[in-house]
Write a protein that holds these residues in place. Structure first.
Motif, mmCIF file in Angstrom:
data_model
loop_
_atom_site.group_PDB
_atom_site.id
_atom_site.type_symbol
_atom_site.label_atom_id
_atom_site.label_comp_id
_atom_site.label_asym_id
_atom_site.label_seq_id
_atom_site.Cartn_x
_atom_site.Cartn_y
_atom_site.Cartn_z
ATOM 1 N N VAL A 122 0.901 -1.239 0.048
ATOM 2 C CA VAL A 122 -0.087 0.140 0.149
ATOM 3 C C VAL A 122 0.894 1.226 0.073
ATOM 4 N N ARG A 123 1.863 1.030 1.003
ATOM 5 C CA ARG A 123 2.946 2.450 0.796
ATOM 6 C C ARG A 123 3.423 2.934 -0.512
ATOM 7 N N LEU A 124 4.018 1.704 -1.054
ATOM 8 C CA LEU A 124 4.568 1.732 -2.402
ATOM 9 C C LEU A 124 3.654 2.314 -3.345
ATOM 10 N N LEU A 125 2.755 1.956 -3.190
ATOM 11 C CA LEU A 125 1.421 2.473 -4.239
ATOM 12 C C LEU A 125 1.244 4.103 -4.072
ATOM 13 N N VAL A 126 0.889 4.354 -2.691
ATOM 14 C CA VAL A 126 0.853 5.873 -2.216
ATOM 15 C C VAL A 126 2.102 6.697 -2.597
ATOM 16 N N ASP A 127 3.180 6.205 -2.244
ATOM 17 C CA ASP A 127 4.538 6.967 -2.582
ATOM 18 C C ASP A 127 4.488 7.287 -3.903
ATOM 19 N N GLU A 183 -6.700 1.841 -8.088
ATOM 20 C CA GLU A 183 -6.221 0.610 -7.642
ATOM 21 C C GLU A 183 -6.006 0.745 -6.182
ATOM 22 N N ILE A 184 -5.752 1.880 -5.590
ATOM 23 C CA ILE A 184 -5.512 1.944 -4.158
ATOM 24 C C ILE A 184 -6.912 1.873 -3.430
ATOM 25 N N THR A 185 -8.019 2.541 -3.987
ATOM 26 C CA THR A 185 -9.125 2.458 -3.446
ATOM 27 C C THR A 185 -9.518 1.079 -3.465
ATOM 28 N N THR A 186 -9.479 0.328 -4.440
ATOM 29 C CA THR A 186 -10.080 -0.924 -4.478
ATOM 30 C C THR A 186 -9.501 -1.959 -3.690
ATOM 31 N N ARG A 187 -8.032 -1.848 -3.256
ATOM 32 C CA ARG A 187 -7.362 -2.586 -2.017
ATOM 33 C C ARG A 187 -7.718 -1.967 -0.690
ATOM 34 N N ILE A 188 -7.979 -0.733 -0.547
ATOM 35 C CA ILE A 188 -8.472 -0.183 0.957
ATOM 36 C C ILE A 188 -9.653 -0.467 1.102
ATOM 37 N N THR A 227 -6.472 8.807 2.256
ATOM 38 C CA THR A 227 -6.089 9.101 3.469
ATOM 39 C C THR A 227 -5.806 7.948 4.366
ATOM 40 N N ALA A 228 -6.767 6.966 4.192
ATOM 41 C CA ALA A 228 -6.769 5.420 4.854
ATOM 42 C C ALA A 228 -5.479 4.625 4.382
ATOM 43 N N ALA A 229 -5.103 4.903 3.198
ATOM 44 C CA ALA A 229 -3.996 4.027 2.478
ATOM 45 C C ALA A 229 -2.620 4.885 2.997
ATOM 46 N N LYS A 230 -2.546 5.973 3.382
ATOM 47 C CA LYS A 230 -1.514 6.739 4.024
ATOM 48 C C LYS A 230 -1.350 6.408 5.350
ATOM 49 N N LEU A 231 -2.473 6.233 6.128
ATOM 50 C CA LEU A 231 -2.323 5.638 7.545
ATOM 51 C C LEU A 231 -1.768 4.096 7.671
ATOM 52 N N ILE A 232 -2.416 3.482 6.697
ATOM 53 C CA ILE A 232 -1.769 2.013 6.685
ATOM 54 C C ILE A 232 -0.224 1.943 6.519
ATOM 55 N N GLY A 233 -0.056 2.637 5.297
ATOM 56 C CA GLY A 233 1.521 2.387 4.774
ATOM 57 C C GLY A 233 2.423 2.988 5.921
ATOM 58 N N GLU A 234 2.120 4.263 6.506
ATOM 59 C CA GLU A 234 3.025 4.765 7.373
ATOM 60 C C GLU A 234 2.920 4.154 8.735
#
Length: 344
Positions: free
Chosen positions: A127-132, A209-214, A231-238
């Motif tokens: 998730v973090r790789l995708l967000v970054d 893609e991020i939305t589908t995963r989250i 925002t949820a993806a950033k919380l999970i990745g960090e």
């Protein structure tokens, strides 16, 4: 028991063995391949059967080493770099070298008994790789938009381009304007518009893609008012695994929402913490701002605090501290989904 401190670099890793008193016993430098890591394991086994590996927490350099050590059943802890600096400053000898840094890592691990233990990467890293990657593309698009605006201003200062140059309709307007011009500057501007189109398409695909995963991994986080999928993806990745925190208070300290005690003139008070993970703090700040505008419970809390004499920012900080606990509980509830996705 011994502690083997590791100072990790791109090409080499330096290991130093320290006893329980922090005295250096042995040192070794290896390269960063799995074959060299196996030799390091054999060397560590020769030192003592009761051992712990302490690695400076820079996972872009130490990820392969951690993976090889964990696969061999070794105990590995991660040492924050700031703890090493304090150890070096208090040492009897001066200087900075790989063995000195590795010994500082080992001594920090001896001094701090509750350091986080290393573990294999899970869905959080994906998730973090995708967000970054998406953030990098957004930053690149912003830079290109700035260059495009300068070209458009040079071509015709009287023409006003669209305010938002991050959508297809705006690119259509710019291309229609450029079609009536000629020359190198207009040609360069047209190339930038074409690049912006491709970037925007890729950014939207990543967001999808991020939305589908989250949606699958974090339903409890998405149920929090103001917490969108990105925002949820950033919380999970960090966060990188919420179960590595002992409590909600430890998580609040990590994300910088826990206030710091400041005692002066026998008066106990607290101030804003500027430490912690600032990207986590920013994600919680986004949720707080959203709730301050449209969530009844958050608006009631802010009104009560302001009625009691708190300023607007102080009331917002209190809301962020409450939201940190809400986010912590939500991620704990979603943790089984993360584990099942990793296993699959």
């Amino acid at each position: 028991m011994i502690v083997i401190g590791i100072d990790a670099h791109k090409r080499t890793h330096t290991a130093v063995v320290a006893d329980q008193n922090g005295s250096q016993l042995s040192t070794r430098t290896i390269r960063t391949t799995s074959k060299d890591h196996l030799a390091l394991l054999r060397w560590g086994a020769e030192q003592c059967d009761d051992r712990m590996w302490a690695i400076e927490d820079c996972r872009h350099l130490s990820r392969r080493l951690e993976r090889d050590l964990l696969a061999a059943g070794e105990r590995v802890v991660r040492v924050p770099p700031k703890l090493m600096a304090n150890v070096r400053n208090g040492a009897r000898t001066y200087g900075k070298s790989d063995p000195i840094d590795a010994l500082a890592v080992a001594r920090a691990a001896l001094r701090e008994p509750n350091l986080p233990e290393a573990r294999l990467d899970g869905m959080e890293r994906e998730v973090r790789l995708l967000v970054d990657h998406r953030d990098d593309l957004v930053a690149e698009r912003t830079r290109i938009i700035g260059r495009l605006r300068w070209h458009l201003h040079e071509l015709d200062p009287g023409w006003t381009p669209p305010k938002r140059l991050d959508r297809a309709s705006a690119y259509d307007k710019v291309e229609a304007f450029l079609s009536e011009l000629s020359g190198l500057v207009s040609d360069l501007a047209a190339r930038l518009v074409d690049h912006l189109r491709r970037l925007t398409v890729e950014i939207k695909e990543l967001a999808t893609e991020i939305t589908t995963r989250i949606t699958v991994l974090a339903p409890s986080l998405l149920a929090i008012p103001g917490c969108a999928p990105l925002t949820a993806a950033k919380l999970i990745g960090e966060t990188a695994g919420v179960d590595r925190f002992r409590s909600k208070d430890a998580f609040a300290r990590h994300n910088g929402t826990a206030p710091l005690p400041v005692w002066s003139s026998n008066r106990a008070r607290h101030r804003l913490s500027r430490t912690g993970n600032r990207r986590l703090n920013a994600a919680i700040h986004i949720i707080a701002l959203t709730q301050a505008h449209c969530h009844d419970d958050a608006r009631a809390l802010l009104s009560r605090r302001k009625a009691n004499g708190d300023g607007g920012m102080e009331a917002l900080r209190i809301l962020k501290r409450r939201l940190s606990d809400v986010v912590y509980r939500a991620m704990l509830a979603d943790r089984p989904l993360m584990g099942s996705a990793t296993a699959a």
